[in-house]
Design a protein around this motif. Sequence first.
Motif, PDB file in Angstrom:
ATOM      1  N   ASP A  75       0.819  -1.204   0.000  1.00 16.22           N
ATOM      2  CA  ASP A  75       0.000   0.000   0.000  1.00 16.22           C
ATOM      3  C   ASP A  75       0.857   1.260   0.000  1.00 16.22           C
ATOM      4  N   GLU A  76       2.099   1.165   0.473  1.00 18.73           N
ATOM      5  CA  GLU A  76       2.962   2.346   0.571  1.00 18.73           C
ATOM      6  C   GLU A  76       3.965   2.462  -0.578  1.00 18.73           C
ATOM      7  N   TRP A  77       4.417   1.330  -1.110  1.00 22.54           N
ATOM      8  CA  TRP A  77       5.577   1.339  -1.995  1.00 22.54           C
ATOM      9  C   TRP A  77       5.208   1.040  -3.445  1.00 22.54           C
ATOM     10  N   LEU A  78       5.765   1.865  -4.351  1.00 17.03           N
ATOM     11  CA  LEU A  78       5.664   1.656  -5.792  1.00 17.03           C
ATOM     12  C   LEU A  78       7.058   1.759  -6.395  1.00 17.03           C
ATOM     13  N   SER A  79       7.261   1.118  -7.534  1.00 24.31           N
ATOM     14  CA  SER A  79       8.486   1.325  -8.307  1.00 24.31           C
ATOM     15  C   SER A  79       8.101   1.526  -9.764  1.00 24.31           C
ATOM     16  N   ALA A  80       8.915   2.304 -10.489  1.00 22.78           N
ATOM     17  CA  ALA A  80       8.603   2.652 -11.878  1.00 22.78           C
ATOM     18  C   ALA A  80       9.802   2.378 -12.765  1.00 22.78           C
ATOM     19  N   TYR A  81       9.521   1.938 -13.998  1.00 23.08           N
ATOM     20  CA  TYR A  81      10.545   1.529 -14.955  1.00 23.08           C
ATOM     21  C   TYR A  81      10.222   2.216 -16.284  1.00 23.08           C
ATOM     22  N   ALA A  82      11.059   3.173 -16.684  1.00 21.63           N
ATOM     23  CA  ALA A  82      10.732   4.021 -17.835  1.00 21.63           C
ATOM     24  C   ALA A  82      11.692   3.819 -19.005  1.00 21.63           C
ATOM     25  N   HIS A  83      11.258   4.281 -20.190  1.00 23.27           N
ATOM     26  CA  HIS A  83      12.019   4.292 -21.455  1.00 23.27           C
ATOM     27  C   HIS A  83      12.189   2.898 -22.052  1.00 23.27           C
ATOM     28  N   ASN A  84      11.319   1.964 -21.699  1.00 17.84           N
ATOM     29  CA  ASN A  84      11.452   0.601 -22.209  1.00 17.84           C
ATOM     30  C   ASN A  84      11.238   0.543 -23.721  1.00 17.84           C
ATOM     31  N   ARG A  85      11.910  -0.404 -24.344  1.00 21.84           N
ATOM     32  CA  ARG A  85      11.670  -0.659 -25.763  1.00 21.84           C
ATOM     33  C   ARG A  85      10.371  -1.429 -25.945  1.00 21.84           C
ATOM     34  N   GLU A 116      12.513   4.566 -10.656  1.00 19.26           N
ATOM     35  CA  GLU A 116      12.086   5.372  -9.513  1.00 19.26           C
ATOM     36  C   GLU A 116      11.435   4.491  -8.455  1.00 19.26           C
ATOM     37  N   VAL A 117      11.537   4.946  -7.220  1.00 15.81           N
ATOM     38  CA  VAL A 117      10.865   4.315  -6.085  1.00 15.81           C
ATOM     39  C   VAL A 117      10.038   5.390  -5.391  1.00 15.81           C
ATOM     40  N   ARG A 118       8.786   5.095  -5.097  1.00 15.71           N
ATOM     41  CA  ARG A 118       7.915   6.034  -4.393  1.00 15.71           C
ATOM     42  C   ARG A 118       7.383   5.375  -3.120  1.00 15.71           C
ATOM     43  N   ARG A 119       7.358   6.157  -2.049  1.00 22.09           N
ATOM     44  CA  ARG A 119       6.724   5.719  -0.800  1.00 22.09           C
ATOM     45  C   ARG A 119       5.642   6.730  -0.446  1.00 22.09           C
ATOM     46  N   ASN A 120       4.421   6.263  -0.349  1.00 16.34           N
ATOM     47  CA  ASN A 120       3.272   7.148  -0.115  1.00 16.34           C
ATOM     48  C   ASN A 120       3.236   8.270  -1.144  1.00 16.34           C
TER      49      ASN A 120
END
Length: 278
Positions: A219-229, A261-265
């Motif tokens: 519920d608190e943590w997300l991660s993001a992965y950008a510029h993928n082919r 990226e890593v996001r918390r809340n």
Amino acid sequence: MKAWFARAGVAVLLLALVAACGHSRVVKREGARPAPRPASVEVPRDGSYVVRRGDTLYGIAFRHGLDYREVAGWNGIRAPYTIYPGQRLKLRGGQRVAATSGGSVTGMPPARPAPTPSGTPATTPPARPAATTPATTPGRATTPPPPTPPATSGIAGAWRWPANGQIIGRFVAGDPKRQGLDIAGSAGDPVLAAADGVVVYSGAGLVGYGELIIVKHSDEWLSAYAHNRRRLVGEGASVKGGQQIAELGRTGTSRDMLHFEVRRNGKPVDPLQVLPAR
């Protein structure tokens, strides 16, 4: 006479050349403009956002640096957080709206306790014993409380590096254009999930991120992965840490790399604080 005409012709030709040079322009070819860097977008002045085709609640919250639970609470949206094109969402706090699918908005407080490693919601800690309760060890009442658990304690399993390349860009606190790590690589290199979770966004609707995947770990943590082919997982897919979820590429940028990226809340966290040393 012929010589005089020849000399006159040469003189006229030279004058024409000089005149041409005097009116010529130098055209400077500009290099390719750099691609926009991923960055959070400020909340509109009126504090609202109109949903467009392809949007998800997670993506909208991520784009504006907000906690998806707060956005859901402000708009009375319950899990699984379904939204519709043309719907206007509040992106600023205020009185919470009644849930749209019956009942009150639950499970979405602004600050929710981190789930236990097993993935189940953490229970409310028991109250401290009264002062009259005998202590098992003399002086125990004056013992300082245990240190706060590490930031990664709320995620089942250990964090893993999402790519093996060299770091070419680092997180800078407070800089909206440096909210994660840039990791170099070659087109087609595997992009791995950093931890177990569920894919909550898979698309190319966030400017500056190219082909993007967002994974919810808790519920608190997300991660993001950008510029993928190429994205290899869709929204709703469950993934394991270390599983390949995309192919590294350069969509939305000027070179082959992964922006992680890593996001918390909803707030950016330096990925180096949670990733293992290498």
